[in-house]
Scaffold this active site. Structure first.
Site, PDB file in Angstrom:
ATOM      1  N   GLN A 166      20.044  40.174  59.527  1.00 39.15           N
ATOM      2  CA  GLN A 166      20.798  40.321  58.477  1.00 39.15           C
ATOM      3  C   GLN A 166      20.015  40.975  57.229  1.00 39.15           C
ATOM      4  O   GLN A 166      20.541  41.798  56.452  1.00 39.15           O
ATOM      5  CB  GLN A 166      21.211  38.902  58.230  1.00 39.15           C
TER       6      GLN A 166
ATOM      7  N   ASP B 248      40.778  44.773  51.125  1.00 41.65           N
ATOM      8  CA  ASP B 248      41.662  43.265  51.203  1.00 41.65           C
ATOM      9  C   ASP B 248      41.449  42.907  49.988  1.00 41.65           C
ATOM     10  O   ASP B 248      41.044  43.196  49.161  1.00 41.65           O
ATOM     11  CB  ASP B 248      40.671  42.485  51.948  1.00 41.65           C
TER      12      ASP B 248
ATOM     13  N   GLU C  85      49.714  40.658  46.304  1.00 40.19           N
ATOM     14  CA  GLU C  85      48.857  41.182  47.266  1.00 40.19           C
ATOM     15  C   GLU C  85      48.484  42.585  47.091  1.00 40.19           C
ATOM     16  O   GLU C  85      47.589  43.110  47.620  1.00 40.19           O
ATOM     17  CB  GLU C  85      49.387  40.842  48.701  1.00 40.19           C
TER      18      GLU C  85
ATOM     19  N   ASP D 235      44.213  45.059  55.053  1.00 40.78           N
ATOM     20  CA  ASP D 235      44.495  43.581  55.606  1.00 40.78           C
ATOM     21  C   ASP D 235      45.350  42.820  54.502  1.00 40.78           C
ATOM     22  O   ASP D 235      45.499  43.267  53.299  1.00 40.78           O
ATOM     23  CB  ASP D 235      42.967  42.781  55.591  1.00 40.78           C
TER      24      ASP D 235
ATOM     25  N   HIS E 150      37.201  41.773  53.014  1.00 39.08           N
ATOM     26  CA  HIS E 150      37.454  40.512  52.877  1.00 39.08           C
ATOM     27  C   HIS E 150      36.363  39.594  52.290  1.00 39.08           C
ATOM     28  O   HIS E 150      36.581  38.687  51.350  1.00 39.08           O
ATOM     29  CB  HIS E 150      38.168  39.818  54.311  1.00 39.08           C
TER      30      HIS E 150
END
Length: 357
Positions: free
Chosen positions: A121, A146, A184, A216, A350
């Site tokens: 990571q 998103d 959205e 998304d 996201h």
């Protein structure tokens, strides 16, 4: 590792009573990284009086002002979401410094498997890439978008856009735009696309030859609105860069919340389909260009497929190529060594929208 980042100087913030354990953990982290050709130098360990949010905030500010490190690793005493969110918000929005948050219990365990995952990571956050999948088409920019609604301020939403910046799709550009409508559907979409195209041209010396957008978080009733607004905004943004000829693109709606389940027959009876299973006939809408993809392997229960609907397609890739590309991209989320439910740019968008909100 496919590519390894270079680390000049990094810092660990940890409670003062656990400094010796943190030092051992840092040595194991360097050992795990070395085994993957990722070199981590000896860190500066900054002991803290306690693990409160306010202490972290003041220490982070001091460390950045004093030494401006390449990376800050924070050891937090418990899995409290508010401390994690505060650290990420501070180091993503206020001061742009790559960060890694590790639970104290994982530091005390000193497990080499955990150290390996953390080293992977850290390498990613500094610009490295642990693995890649081959995508033959050159000059393609893949975009994930998103929207996340702010939990505190109900009328504010954050639209996050993440786009790939190279042919191996291991380098990313990201931007977040707040908007107040509470919808959205983000009208700031065109701004993000324009920024991504400018950055791509700046980095590669040329604009992308094709674009795929994975969008998304769109409900069934909003698809026509997305088609009218966001697809048109994408075309307008592209025309400003490419002129009237524009650029071939595909716009794909990604839906995770679906009730459909699929089973594969076997000698033992019905079982979950294997990862990579595509369902694009019989149960799909014959009037639309859509398909279901099972991208994950689950040990318990039934696997949930993801639904993809291509609402605009001037790129005209064959459906099996589009499906294969989508499945390949589910392997590219570096926080997880397997596949995720949606393509990596979507998952990253996201996460970015969620952290900002």
């Amino acid at each position: 590792m496919f590519t390894s980042a270079s680390v000049k100087h990094w810092v660990i913030l940890a409670p003062k009573e656990f400094c010796s354990e943190v030092y051992t953990f840092a040595k194991n982290l360097a050992k795990a990284g070395q085994g993957m050709s990722f070199i981590l130098p000896k860190p500066d360990i900054c002991p803290m009086a306690d693990g409160k949010s306010s202490t972290f905030l003041s220490e982070l500010e001091r460390v950045i002002n004093d030494s401006n490190p390449s990376l800050i690793l924070c050891v937090i005493p418990s899995a409290r979401g508010d401390i994690y969110s505060m650290i990420k918000r501070k180091l993503c929005i206020d001061r742009a410094v790559p960060s890694q948050v590790v639970l104290l219990k994982n530091v005390l365990k000193n497990n080499m498997s955990v150290c390996t995952k953390i080293a992977i990571q850290i390498n990613c956050k500094l610009g490295g890439a642990p693995w890649l999948v081959t995508i033959p088409k050159k000059g393609m920019m893949i975009v994930g978008f998103d929207v996340c609604h702010d939990s505190q301020r109900k009328n504010i939403s954050f639209g996050a856009l993440v786009s790939t910046m190279n042919d191996s799709h291991t380098s990313y550009f990201s931007c977040v735009e707040p908007h107040e409508s509470g919808e959205e559907l983000s009208v700031h979409f065109a701004t993000g696309i324009s920024k991504a195209l400018a950055k791509y041209r700046n980095k590669n010396g040329a604009l992308p030859t094709s674009i795929i957008v994975y969008r998304d978080g769109v409900g069934e009733g909003q698809i026509s609105h997305v088609h009218k607004t966001e697809v048109r905004l994408l075309q307008t943004a592209c025309e400003q860069f490419y002129g009237a000829s524009s650029v071939p693109f595909a716009f794909v709606i990604v839906t995770k919340r679906i009730s459909a389940r699929f089973f594969a027959p076997s000698n033992r009876g019905p079982e979950n389909p294997r990862p990579g299973t595509i369902i694009d006939s019989v149960v799909t809408d014959p009037t639309k260009y859509d398909f279901f993809l099972v991208s994950q392997h689950v040990r318990q229960g039934t696997v949930t497929p993801t639904h993809y609907q291509v609402i605009e397609d001037t790129l005209r890739l064959p459906p099996d190529i589009m499906q294969r590309l989508t499945f390949k991209l589910t392997h590219m989320y570096y926080n997880w060594s397997g596949t995720v439910r949606v393509p990596a740019p979507c998952q990253l968008a996201h996460k970015l929208a969620f952290l900002t909100g």
